[in-house]
Design a protein around this motif. Structure first.
Motif, PDB file in Angstrom:
ATOM      1  N   ASN A 189      -7.257  -2.081 -12.181  1.00  0.00           N
ATOM      2  CA  ASN A 189      -8.649  -2.370 -11.809  1.00  0.00           C
ATOM      3  C   ASN A 189      -9.514  -1.115 -11.928  1.00  0.00           C
ATOM      4  O   ASN A 189     -10.621  -1.054 -11.395  1.00  0.00           O
ATOM      5  CB  ASN A 189      -8.672  -2.901 -10.369  1.00  0.00           C
ATOM      6  N   THR A 190      -9.019  -0.111 -12.632  1.00  0.00           N
ATOM      7  CA  THR A 190      -9.773   1.157 -12.737  1.00  0.00           C
ATOM      8  C   THR A 190     -11.211   0.952 -13.221  1.00  0.00           C
ATOM      9  O   THR A 190     -11.472   0.087 -14.046  1.00  0.00           O
ATOM     10  CB  THR A 190      -9.055   2.150 -13.680  1.00  0.00           C
ATOM     11  N   ASN A 197     -17.256  -5.804  -7.156  1.00  0.00           N
ATOM     12  CA  ASN A 197     -17.217  -5.751  -5.698  1.00  0.00           C
ATOM     13  C   ASN A 197     -18.317  -6.637  -5.100  1.00  0.00           C
ATOM     14  O   ASN A 197     -19.480  -6.447  -5.452  1.00  0.00           O
ATOM     15  CB  ASN A 197     -17.439  -4.278  -5.285  1.00  0.00           C
ATOM     16  N   ASP A 220       0.878  -1.178   0.000  1.00  0.00           N
ATOM     17  CA  ASP A 220       0.000   0.000   0.000  1.00  0.00           C
ATOM     18  C   ASP A 220       0.911   1.223   0.000  1.00  0.00           C
ATOM     19  O   ASP A 220       2.119   1.113  -0.277  1.00  0.00           O
ATOM     20  CB  ASP A 220      -0.971  -0.041   1.202  1.00  0.00           C
ATOM     21  N   PHE A 272     -12.433  -6.028 -11.792  1.00  0.00           N
ATOM     22  CA  PHE A 272     -13.141  -6.956 -10.902  1.00  0.00           C
ATOM     23  C   PHE A 272     -14.377  -6.245 -10.364  1.00  0.00           C
ATOM     24  O   PHE A 272     -14.429  -5.024 -10.276  1.00  0.00           O
ATOM     25  CB  PHE A 272     -12.252  -7.360  -9.719  1.00  0.00           C
ATOM     26  N   ALA A 278      -4.786  -1.483  -7.655  1.00  0.00           N
ATOM     27  CA  ALA A 278      -6.157  -1.181  -7.190  1.00  0.00           C
ATOM     28  C   ALA A 278      -6.060  -0.035  -6.182  1.00  0.00           C
ATOM     29  O   ALA A 278      -6.633  -0.086  -5.106  1.00  0.00           O
ATOM     30  CB  ALA A 278      -6.780  -2.420  -6.567  1.00  0.00           C
TER      31      ALA A 278
HETATM   32  N1  LIG Z   1     -15.144  -0.091  -4.803  1.00  0.00           N
HETATM   33  C1  LIG Z   1     -15.693  -0.645  -5.862  1.00  0.00           C
HETATM   34  O1  LIG Z   1     -16.862  -1.042  -5.871  1.00  0.00           O
HETATM   35  C2  LIG Z   1     -14.854  -0.842  -7.108  1.00  0.00           C
HETATM   36  C3  LIG Z   1     -15.273  -1.776  -8.070  1.00  0.00           C
HETATM   37  C4  LIG Z   1     -14.463  -1.993  -9.198  1.00  0.00           C
HETATM   38  C5  LIG Z   1     -13.289  -1.277  -9.346  1.00  0.00           C
HETATM   39  N2  LIG Z   1     -12.916  -0.360  -8.393  1.00  0.00           N
HETATM   40  C6  LIG Z   1     -11.634   0.351  -8.602  1.00  0.00           C
HETATM   41  O2  LIG Z   1     -10.649  -0.306  -7.808  1.00  0.00           O
HETATM   42  C7  LIG Z   1      -9.697   0.645  -7.306  1.00  0.00           C
HETATM   43  C8  LIG Z   1      -9.654   0.595  -5.800  1.00  0.00           C
HETATM   44  O3  LIG Z   1     -10.931   0.713  -5.265  1.00  0.00           O
HETATM   45  P1  LIG Z   1     -11.219   0.675  -3.688  1.00  0.00           P
HETATM   46  O4  LIG Z   1     -12.674   0.944  -3.509  1.00  0.00           O
HETATM   47  O5  LIG Z   1     -10.621  -0.564  -3.082  1.00  0.00           O
HETATM   48  O6  LIG Z   1     -10.362   1.973  -3.251  1.00  0.00           O
HETATM   49  P2  LIG Z   1     -10.009   2.624  -1.852  1.00  0.00           P
HETATM   50  O7  LIG Z   1      -9.873   4.069  -2.118  1.00  0.00           O
HETATM   51  O8  LIG Z   1     -10.922   2.129  -0.769  1.00  0.00           O
HETATM   52  O9  LIG Z   1      -8.557   2.030  -1.517  1.00  0.00           O
HETATM   53  C9  LIG Z   1      -7.418   2.421  -2.204  1.00  0.00           C
HETATM   54  C10 LIG Z   1      -6.178   1.952  -1.461  1.00  0.00           C
HETATM   55  O10 LIG Z   1      -5.042   2.344  -2.231  1.00  0.00           O
HETATM   56  C11 LIG Z   1      -4.063   2.853  -1.352  1.00  0.00           C
HETATM   57  N3  LIG Z   1      -3.143   3.716  -2.100  1.00  0.00           N
HETATM   58  C12 LIG Z   1      -3.328   4.992  -2.474  1.00  0.00           C
HETATM   59  N4  LIG Z   1      -2.247   5.416  -3.156  1.00  0.00           N
HETATM   60  C13 LIG Z   1      -1.376   4.395  -3.214  1.00  0.00           C
HETATM   61  C14 LIG Z   1      -0.087   4.223  -3.791  1.00  0.00           C
HETATM   62  N5  LIG Z   1       0.510   5.192  -4.444  1.00  0.00           N
HETATM   63  N6  LIG Z   1       0.505   3.009  -3.686  1.00  0.00           N
HETATM   64  C15 LIG Z   1      -0.104   1.998  -3.052  1.00  0.00           C
HETATM   65  N7  LIG Z   1      -1.318   2.115  -2.476  1.00  0.00           N
HETATM   66  C16 LIG Z   1      -1.943   3.291  -2.564  1.00  0.00           C
HETATM   67  C17 LIG Z   1      -4.839   3.553  -0.263  1.00  0.00           C
HETATM   68  O11 LIG Z   1      -4.058   3.707   0.915  1.00  0.00           O
HETATM   69  C18 LIG Z   1      -5.993   2.560  -0.065  1.00  0.00           C
HETATM   70  O12 LIG Z   1      -5.674   1.537   0.832  1.00  0.00           O
HETATM   71  C19 LIG Z   1     -10.119   1.988  -7.906  1.00  0.00           C
HETATM   72  O13 LIG Z   1      -9.419   2.187  -9.110  1.00  0.00           O
HETATM   73  C20 LIG Z   1     -11.599   1.790  -8.151  1.00  0.00           C
HETATM   74  O14 LIG Z   1     -12.100   2.641  -9.173  1.00  0.00           O
HETATM   75  C21 LIG Z   1     -13.665  -0.149  -7.285  1.00  0.00           C
END
Ligand SMILES: NC(=O)c1ccc[n+]([C@@H]2O[C@H](COP(=O)([O-])OP(=O)(O)OC[C@H]3O[C@@H](n4cnc5c(N)ncnc54)[C@H](O)[C@@H]3O)[C@@H](O)[C@H]2O)c1
Length: 463
Positions: A106-107, A132, A36, A130, A78
């Motif tokens: 995973n954008t 959720n 992370d 993916f 992600a």
């Molecule tokens: N939440 C959903 O339903 C969903 C579904 C499909 C795709 N996505 C995509 O998946 C990705 C992540 O989603 P999420 O909801 O888990 O996000 P989130 O914001 O809850 O978590 C993101 C994580 O990334 C970490 N992070 C930030 N910058 C970083 C870096 N430079 N290096 C390493 N880690 C870093 C943060 O500390 C955090 O733990 C996004 O691109 C989102 O668009 C989300």
């Protein structure tokens, strides 16, 4: 030993998505290393991941993203959904010098082509979207950027299969497949609210007639109306097509802070009970079927009315877009029948002249569960169904995805019992086209402009 025991995967970002992705790869036997933003968040994410796993899994942590990817075959990012953050991360990955690495993002909304450029070698960058939660949802959308190498796409597909999941292939286009095809579902359901149909009626109709697990407004409340507004603004900007413009009501609710379930209020008031309870309250469930004549029509011309008058007994007009209220003779109820998952489901139309009673009477006699709707073209169910079919046809036309993959994506990503193109085959292109043209004529809005593919299919079917 799992399917992927030879694979080494690095996952960056330990939010719910990154943790879920790391877990499914580890459970399939891959060697997984996670990272992370810093040591503290990596350790916290690791602890949470182990706590969430229902069986012991072996996942290691890395001190930096460079360390994580140095020995890996696949890197999945992600992290937060911000281009600049992903750009900086990809530059670090590139600097690690692993030229054999496959880079997956995973954008949900960023361009894979642009992320490919940020990485410095677009041929090795692919989208792996993916759903959720990744541990439960079987669907993964694989997004091929304009310059992604075909063998990288194939490897991503094979890994998804190794996870026991289903991959669908999609070109690099905003919203990909599932979120794009569902755009009209959200827009039209909110427009219907603006036009006077209650949210609980719309959701109950969609669940009862189309077999969706959640109604569109309930789903919008769950996701958050601010999130939906943001994605609508993105869709409008990216496509430059007014059909994607946000609904004024969404903006109004967001401004008032009533953004959905988390806020306690959105389309539903959560202090008053669950959406499910409000929906059951609007559905009428009769005792059982009796004798009724059903007259099926898509228009209601004076000659149809003459035919109706010839029929004896109770008559139901099964039509969604043609029932000109002034043509309906007395005693004829206007209902639209659907064969839903739990039997017959009717939309009963509140007719300006005859009232709603003849329609209720008929739905009851047919033994159909029913909801009251307004005399709007396509009523509720067909309007949502046709516009989703139209969006899906546009994706096929623009070669963003195949019809088979679109249906599969909606079945697995949204739990819809049938995909939009399966529904098109069932209804026939002529009926869907006529329905869209009816909406276009009535509202004059480019939201209802039919896909050219649909126009050709309807012409083909007529020949
Ligand atoms: N939440 C959903 O339903 C969903 C579904 C499909 C795709 N996505 C995509 O998946 C990705 C992540 O989603 P999420 O909801 O888990 O996000 P989130 O914001 O809850 O978590 C993101 C994580 O990334 C970490 N992070 C930030 N910058 C970083 C870096 N430079 N290096 C390493 N880690 C870093 C943060 O500390 C955090 O733990 C996004 O691109 C989102 O668009 C989300």
């Amino acid at each position: 030993m799992g399917e992927l025991s030879d694979l080494r995967v690095a996952v960056a970002g330990l939010g719910p998505m990154g943790r879920g992705i790391a877990r499914v790869f580890a459970q399939a036997g891959a060697a997984v290393v996670i990272v992370d933003a810093d040591a503290e968040t990596t350790a916290a994410g690791h602890a949470k991941l182990l706590e969430e796993a229902d069986s012991p899994i072996d996942v290691t942590t890395a001190a930096s993203v460079g360390d994580a990817v140095r020995e890996a075959d696949l890197f999945v990012e992600a992290i937060v959904e911000k281009f600049e953050a992903k750009q900086a991360l990809l530059a670090q990955v590139r600097a690690a010098g692993n030229t054999g690495l496959v880079v997956a993002s995973n954008t949900s909304s960023l361009s894979i082509g642009e992320l490919g450029r940020a990485y410095g070698d677009p041929s090795r960058v692919v989208g792996m979207h993916f759903f959720n939660p990744p541990t439960k949802m079987r669907l993964v959308e694989i997004i091929r950027g304009a310059r992604t190498a075909p063998d990288i796409v194939e490897r991503a597909r094979a890994w998804v299969a190794g996870l026991g999941k289903t991959a669908v292939l999609c070109a690099d286009s905003p919203n990909f497949i599932v979120n794009r095809v569902c755009r009209p579902l959200y827009y039209e359901s909110q427009l219907l609210v603006t036009q006077g149909v209650a949210p609980a009626v719309i959701d109950a109709a969609v669940k009862g007639a189309l077999g969706h697990r959640m109604g569109p407004l309930e789903l919008l409340d769950f996701t958050g109306l601010h999130t939906h507004l943001g994605s609508s603004e993105t869709a409008l900007r990216e496509f430059g097509d007014p059909r994607y413009r946000p609904i004024p009501l969404t903006r109004q609710l967001v401004r008032a802070g009533t953004t959905g379930r988390a806020a306690g209020r959105g389309y539903y008031d959560y202090s008053a009970g669950k959406p499910r309870e409000a929906q059951s309250a609007v559905v009428r469930r009769p005792a059982g079927p009796e004798e009724v004549t059903v007259y099926r029509t898509n228009t209601c011309t004076p000659s149809d009315v003459a035919a109706l008058r010839e029929l004896e007994g109770r008559v139901a007009l099964d039509s969604s877009h043609g029932g000109w209220v002034e043509h309906l003779p007395a005693g004829v109820g206007w209902v639209r029948l659907h064969r839903g998952g739990e039997g017959l489901f009717a939309e009963v139309v509140a007719d300006e002249v005859a009232g709603i009673e003849p329609a209720y009477d008929i739905a009851d006699a047919l033994g159909a569960a029913s909801v009251p709707v307004l005399a709007l073209p396509g009523l509720v169910v067909d309007r949502l169904g046709w516009t989703m079919i139209n969006e899906a046809s546009t994706l096929v036309e623009e070669q963003i995805a195949t019809a088979e993959d679109i249906d599969l994506a909606l079945r697995l990503g949204m739990n819809h019992p049938a995909g939009p193109l399966e529904r098109l085959a069932e209804a026939g292109p002529a009926e869907v086209l006529a329905g869209l043209r009816g909406l276009l004529e009535c509202f004059g809005d480019p939201r209802y402009r039919p896909a050219q593919l649909l126009v050709r299919q309807a012409a083909g079917a007529a020949r």
